[in-house]
Design a protein around this motif. Structure first.
Motif, PDB file in Angstrom:
ATOM      1  N   MET A 160       0.270  -6.056   1.181  1.00 22.00           N
ATOM      2  CA  MET A 160       0.787  -7.358   1.173  1.00 22.00           C
ATOM      3  C   MET A 160      -0.204  -8.520   1.873  1.00 22.00           C
ATOM      4  SD  MET A 160       2.495 -10.003   2.838  1.00 22.00           S
ATOM      5  CE  MET A 160       2.852  -9.405   4.288  1.00 22.00           C
ATOM      6  N   LEU A 161      -0.547  -9.622   1.179  1.00 23.43           N
ATOM      7  CA  LEU A 161      -1.322 -10.458   1.749  1.00 23.43           C
ATOM      8  C   LEU A 161      -0.541 -11.705   1.961  1.00 23.43           C
ATOM      9  CD1 LEU A 161      -4.925 -10.510   0.144  1.00 23.43           C
ATOM     10  CD2 LEU A 161      -4.219  -9.645   2.585  1.00 23.43           C
ATOM     11  N   ASP A 162      -0.340 -12.209   3.064  1.00 23.39           N
ATOM     12  CA  ASP A 162       0.500 -13.552   3.512  1.00 23.39           C
ATOM     13  C   ASP A 162      -0.385 -14.657   2.977  1.00 23.39           C
ATOM     14  OD1 ASP A 162       1.786 -15.698   4.558  1.00 23.39           O
ATOM     15  OD2 ASP A 162       1.290 -15.076   6.528  1.00 23.39           O
ATOM     16  N   CYS A 163      -0.081 -15.375   1.900  1.00 29.19           N
ATOM     17  CA  CYS A 163      -0.648 -16.558   1.561  1.00 29.19           C
ATOM     18  C   CYS A 163      -0.220 -17.867   1.842  1.00 29.19           C
ATOM     19  CB  CYS A 163      -1.057 -16.279  -0.255  1.00 29.19           C
ATOM     20  SG  CYS A 163      -1.743 -14.955  -0.761  1.00 29.19           S
ATOM     21  N   SER A 164       0.948 -17.811   2.613  1.00 26.02           N
ATOM     22  CA  SER A 164       1.579 -18.899   3.079  1.00 26.02           C
ATOM     23  C   SER A 164       1.076 -19.640   4.493  1.00 26.02           C
ATOM     24  CB  SER A 164       3.187 -18.711   3.024  1.00 26.02           C
ATOM     25  OG  SER A 164       3.792 -19.941   3.346  1.00 26.02           O
ATOM     26  N   ARG A 165       1.141 -18.746   5.408  1.00 23.22           N
ATOM     27  CA  ARG A 165       0.504 -19.062   6.480  1.00 23.22           C
ATOM     28  C   ARG A 165      -0.792 -19.456   6.727  1.00 23.22           C
ATOM     29  NH1 ARG A 165       3.890 -14.373  10.009  1.00 23.22           N
ATOM     30  NH2 ARG A 165       6.067 -15.101   9.324  1.00 23.22           N
ATOM     31  N   THR A 166      -1.725 -18.883   5.907  1.00 25.54           N
ATOM     32  CA  THR A 166      -2.993 -19.249   5.496  1.00 25.54           C
ATOM     33  C   THR A 166      -3.259 -19.065   4.363  1.00 25.54           C
ATOM     34  OG1 THR A 166      -3.771 -18.563   7.822  1.00 25.54           O
ATOM     35  CG2 THR A 166      -5.267 -19.105   6.324  1.00 25.54           C
ATOM     36  N   PHE A 167      -3.626 -19.728   3.314  1.00 23.88           N
ATOM     37  CA  PHE A 167      -4.042 -19.776   1.861  1.00 23.88           C
ATOM     38  C   PHE A 167      -5.215 -18.926   1.907  1.00 23.88           C
ATOM     39  CE2 PHE A 167      -6.177 -21.522  -1.786  1.00 23.88           C
ATOM     40  CZ  PHE A 167      -5.415 -21.217  -2.957  1.00 23.88           C
ATOM     41  N   TYR A 182     -10.761   0.434  -5.666  1.00 25.58           N
ATOM     42  CA  TYR A 182     -11.525   1.241  -5.623  1.00 25.58           C
ATOM     43  C   TYR A 182     -11.025   2.629  -5.089  1.00 25.58           C
ATOM     44  CZ  TYR A 182     -15.547   3.686  -4.041  1.00 25.58           C
ATOM     45  OH  TYR A 182     -16.882   4.805  -3.869  1.00 25.58           O
ATOM     46  N   TYR A 183      -9.992   2.346  -3.911  1.00 24.16           N
ATOM     47  CA  TYR A 183      -9.222   3.806  -3.563  1.00 24.16           C
ATOM     48  C   TYR A 183      -7.956   3.890  -4.175  1.00 24.16           C
ATOM     49  CZ  TYR A 183     -13.074   3.170  -0.147  1.00 24.16           C
ATOM     50  OH  TYR A 183     -14.406   2.913   0.400  1.00 24.16           O
ATOM     51  N   LYS A 184      -7.411   3.344  -5.467  1.00 26.27           N
ATOM     52  CA  LYS A 184      -6.778   3.881  -6.082  1.00 26.27           C
ATOM     53  C   LYS A 184      -5.236   3.217  -5.926  1.00 26.27           C
ATOM     54  CE  LYS A 184      -9.063   7.838  -7.633  1.00 26.27           C
ATOM     55  NZ  LYS A 184     -10.141   8.093  -6.467  1.00 26.27           N
ATOM     56  N   MET A 185      -5.346   2.131  -4.944  1.00 20.36           N
ATOM     57  CA  MET A 185      -3.905   1.350  -4.549  1.00 20.36           C
ATOM     58  C   MET A 185      -3.634   0.662  -5.910  1.00 20.36           C
ATOM     59  SD  MET A 185      -4.857   0.631  -0.858  1.00 20.36           S
ATOM     60  CE  MET A 185      -3.226  -0.681  -0.442  1.00 20.36           C
ATOM     61  N   ASN A 186      -2.389   0.264  -6.074  1.00 21.34           N
ATOM     62  CA  ASN A 186      -1.845  -0.127  -7.387  1.00 21.34           C
ATOM     63  C   ASN A 186      -0.938  -1.332  -7.277  1.00 21.34           C
ATOM     64  OD1 ASN A 186       0.458   1.157  -6.610  1.00 21.34           O
ATOM     65  ND2 ASN A 186       0.709   2.144  -8.427  1.00 21.34           N
ATOM     66  N   VAL A 187      -0.696  -1.884  -6.070  1.00 24.44           N
ATOM     67  CA  VAL A 187       0.086  -3.063  -5.851  1.00 24.44           C
ATOM     68  C   VAL A 187      -0.541  -4.066  -4.914  1.00 24.44           C
ATOM     69  CG1 VAL A 187       2.405  -3.963  -5.300  1.00 24.44           C
ATOM     70  CG2 VAL A 187       2.559  -1.712  -6.550  1.00 24.44           C
ATOM     71  N   LEU A 188      -0.640  -5.144  -5.265  1.00 29.37           N
ATOM     72  CA  LEU A 188      -1.015  -6.190  -4.500  1.00 29.37           C
ATOM     73  C   LEU A 188       0.320  -7.385  -4.170  1.00 29.37           C
ATOM     74  CD1 LEU A 188      -2.844  -7.641  -2.622  1.00 29.37           C
ATOM     75  CD2 LEU A 188      -4.045  -8.991  -4.493  1.00 29.37           C
ATOM     76  N   HIS A 189       0.925  -7.133  -3.132  1.00 32.53           N
ATOM     77  CA  HIS A 189       2.041  -8.036  -2.993  1.00 32.53           C
ATOM     78  C   HIS A 189       1.716  -9.437  -2.240  1.00 32.53           C
ATOM     79  CE1 HIS A 189       6.141  -8.325   0.040  1.00 32.53           C
ATOM     80  NE2 HIS A 189       5.688  -9.603  -0.873  1.00 32.53           N
ATOM     81  N   LEU A 190       1.878 -10.608  -3.097  1.00 33.00           N
ATOM     82  CA  LEU A 190       1.491 -11.954  -2.478  1.00 33.00           C
ATOM     83  C   LEU A 190       2.572 -12.631  -1.952  1.00 33.00           C
ATOM     84  CD1 LEU A 190      -1.120 -13.097  -5.214  1.00 33.00           C
ATOM     85  CD2 LEU A 190      -1.389 -12.014  -3.043  1.00 33.00           C
ATOM     86  N   HIS A 191       2.593 -13.004  -0.618  1.00 34.21           N
ATOM     87  CA  HIS A 191       3.798 -13.583  -0.003  1.00 34.21           C
ATOM     88  C   HIS A 191       3.504 -15.177  -0.278  1.00 34.21           C
ATOM     89  CE1 HIS A 191       6.844 -14.392   3.139  1.00 34.21           C
ATOM     90  NE2 HIS A 191       5.969 -15.143   3.747  1.00 34.21           N
ATOM     91  N   LEU A 192       4.039 -15.751  -1.318  1.00 36.48           N
ATOM     92  CA  LEU A 192       3.426 -17.243  -1.784  1.00 36.48           C
ATOM     93  C   LEU A 192       4.322 -18.280  -1.126  1.00 36.48           C
ATOM     94  CD1 LEU A 192       3.369 -15.986  -5.515  1.00 36.48           C
ATOM     95  CD2 LEU A 192       1.535 -16.295  -3.866  1.00 36.48           C
ATOM     96  N   THR A 193       5.469 -17.964  -0.414  1.00 39.14           N
ATOM     97  CA  THR A 193       6.313 -19.125   0.135  1.00 39.14           C
ATOM     98  C   THR A 193       6.705 -18.766   1.339  1.00 39.14           C
ATOM     99  OG1 THR A 193       8.299 -18.791  -0.653  1.00 39.14           O
ATOM    100  CG2 THR A 193       6.854 -19.640  -2.068  1.00 39.14           C
ATOM    101  N   ASP A 194       6.873 -19.805   2.546  1.00 39.63           N
ATOM    102  CA  ASP A 194       7.091 -19.425   3.862  1.00 39.63           C
ATOM    103  C   ASP A 194       7.305 -20.818   4.520  1.00 39.63           C
ATOM    104  OD1 ASP A 194       7.544 -18.443   6.523  1.00 39.63           O
ATOM    105  OD2 ASP A 194       6.991 -16.604   5.775  1.00 39.63           O
ATOM    106  N   ASP A 195       7.444 -20.729   5.857  1.00 43.66           N
ATOM    107  CA  ASP A 195       7.678 -22.006   6.382  1.00 43.66           C
ATOM    108  C   ASP A 195       6.466 -22.929   6.397  1.00 43.66           C
ATOM    109  OD1 ASP A 195      10.422 -21.913   7.307  1.00 43.66           O
ATOM    110  OD2 ASP A 195       9.566 -20.503   8.839  1.00 43.66           O
ATOM    111  N   GLN A 196       5.431 -22.197   6.082  1.00 52.27           N
ATOM    112  CA  GLN A 196       4.072 -22.772   6.176  1.00 52.27           C
ATOM    113  C   GLN A 196       3.405 -23.232   5.099  1.00 52.27           C
ATOM    114  OE1 GLN A 196       4.816 -19.977   8.389  1.00 52.27           O
ATOM    115  NE2 GLN A 196       4.946 -21.921   9.869  1.00 52.27           N
ATOM    116  N   GLY A 197       3.860 -23.002   3.900  1.00 54.54           N
ATOM    117  CA  GLY A 197       3.693 -23.891   2.665  1.00 54.54           C
ATOM    118  C   GLY A 197       4.164 -23.070   1.437  1.00 54.54           C
TER     119      GLY A 197
END
Length: 474
Positions: A160-167, A182-197
């Motif tokens: 999970m990458l928090d894209c709200s507190r910092t874009f 490259y290391y065979k991970m298969n999910v990127l969870h994007l935290h797109l909304t929060d108090d910061q944006g």
């Protein structure tokens, strides 16, 4: 021994991340006996000899695998176009649906390399293993004669990458996709909304990005820390991720962490009033008392409008709705919320949150998708088909009821925490199914690392927090 392996692991990752040049034992010949593969395959049998990959080595495959093959050729440094050249000595790709959907068999012989995957993703993962075996030193490169069978233990291996507190810029997201794929991970969870944006374009509600994506001018936040993704930008990121076996899961926070929404639509708060400021994380409360009003029908109208557009952009099975850290102080005093509790025969505000989540889940289900949320969605009773992302508990309760869980506890998987709190060895030691019965374990979809962007906000600092311990998720 474990410490030695971790040191080797760290050295390999740093080399790949910053220079893609881990070193060899002279020329382009890899030291096969000590070469670590990450993640470790289920079965690996080395033999004698090697296959020499050059710029002119052919990759041969069915038409449906040509895109995957082209990506691999670029990674390896092969210039020969896919499905051209001499077939007497080449790399041959195919799929076999009898294999695990993400599994593969990789056989390296002296004259050919044969790859069979359970799907396009399985073939892609086999090619990542081949890339590791090639040594990164450029071509020509000797790859050891080897037979590898591999498949993942869990179906969800996420970040999970928090894209709200910092874009997070689209360029950085793609760079991250390259690394985790490259290391065979298969999910990127994007935290797109929060108090910061609010970071994703919603055409039916342009205010969410026109106003909700920007910090208040008084905070003098740099432009790179704010902004949003247009629908087309996000679709491009999703296509890019999909070509590398990665699913993008969007998160739209509700009912709490909603300052960015309430600044745009203060009438959706319980008080009907809202300070007209979106603040950086450390310039305001970490958890705000103002959340979406559960007694206001207009709240659900907005949510449904947003979901309508989210499912148009994101093809993922799961839609994450947050659900965490939602204080009930405003609901306790709100006439509309109290009326909702009476009208629905609810006991208290916890059950009101369960009503809120269940109602949203029904709408998400009507779109052919599944709801997932943080631990707190269990409060007041878990929605019938929801999955839980366990950050502070809930896995035992959810799996006992036969509901799915992704493990992401603060104790092992919060990689914005300093290494003094969660070092690489601690991260590697996490077992997602510990203390669960065999039946409960079947409902553990997998595990996920989380990175919240309120402390380390620049890409190079994010990288230092993620690597090398992120490899424990693979």
């Amino acid at each position: 021994m474990k410490r030695i392996y971790l040191l080797l692991l760290s050295a390999l990752l740093v080399a790949f991340t910053y220079s893609c040049n881990p070193g060899t034992n002279g020329g382009n010949k890899v030291d096969f006996t000590a070469y670590p593969l990450i993640p470790k395959p289920v079965q690996i049998i080395y033999s004698h000899g090697h296959f020499n990959i050059t710029e002119n080595t052919g990759i041969f495959c069915p038409e449906k695998l040509e895109k995957t093959a082209t990506i691999a050729a670029e990674q390896l440094g092969i210039k020969q176009p896919v499905n051209t050249g001499r077939k007497k000595k080449g790399i041959f790709l195919e799929t076999d649906t009898s294999l695990n959907i993400e599994g593969y068999n990789l056989k390296v012989g002296r004259r050919k390399i044969e790859i069979t995957g359970g799907s396009d993703a399985g073939v892609f993962y086999a090619l990542q293993t081949l890339h590791q075996l090639s040594g990164f030193e450029g071509l020509p490169s000797d790859v050891p004669v080897v037979s590898i069978s591999d498949y993942p233990r869990f179906s969800w291996r996420g970040l999970m990458l928090d894209c709200s507190r910092t874009f997070q810029s689209p360029e950085y997201l793609k760079k991250t996709i390259d690394r985790i794929a490259y290391y065979k991970m298969n999910v990127l969870h994007l935290h797109l909304t929060d108090d910061q944006g609010w970071r994703i374009e919603i055409k039916s509600h342009p205010e969410l990005t026109e106003k909700g994506s920007k910090f208040h001018p008084e905070y003098n936040e740099p432009e790179r820390h704010q902004g949003f993704y247009s629908r087309e930008e996000m679709k491009d990121i999703i296509r890019y991720a999909g070509s590398k076996g990665i699913t993008i899961v969007p998160e739209i926070e509700m009912p709490g962490h909603s300052t960015a929404v309430l600044v745009c639509y203060p009438e959706l708060s319980c008080t009907g009033k809202m300070d007209d400021k979106i603040f950086p994380f450390f310039k305001g409360p970490g958890v705000t008392p103002d959340i979406l009003c559960a007694g206001n029908e207009e709240t659900f109208t907005l949510i449904e409008d947003v979901i309508d557009e989210i499912v148009e952009v994101f093809p993922s099975e799961f839609i994450h709705i947050g659900g965490d850290e939602a204080p009930k102080v405003r609901w306790e005093k709100c006439p509309k919320c109290q009326k909702r509790i009476r009208d629905e025969g609810l006991i208290d505000e916890k059950e009101l949150q369960s009503y809120f989540i269940s109602r949203v889940e029904k709408y998400i289900n009507s779109k052919g998708r599944r709801l997932i949320g943080w631990s707190e969605i269990i409060e007041g009773g878990l929605a019938p088909n929801a999955a839980v992302m366990d950050w502070i508990g809930g896995a035992k309760e959810a799996t006992e009821k036969g509901q799915d869980v992704v493990m992401s506890p603060t104790s092992h998987c919060y990689f914005d925490y300093p290494y003094t709190s969660i070092n690489s060895e601690r991260a590697y030691g996490f077992d997602p199914v510990k203390d669960l019965s065999e039946e409960q374990s079947e409902h553990i979809l997998g595990l996920q690392a989380n990175f919240w962007s309120h402390i380390d906000r620049e890409p190079e600092l994010v990288d230092k927090q993620l690597f090398p311990r992120l490899l424990s998720i693979a």
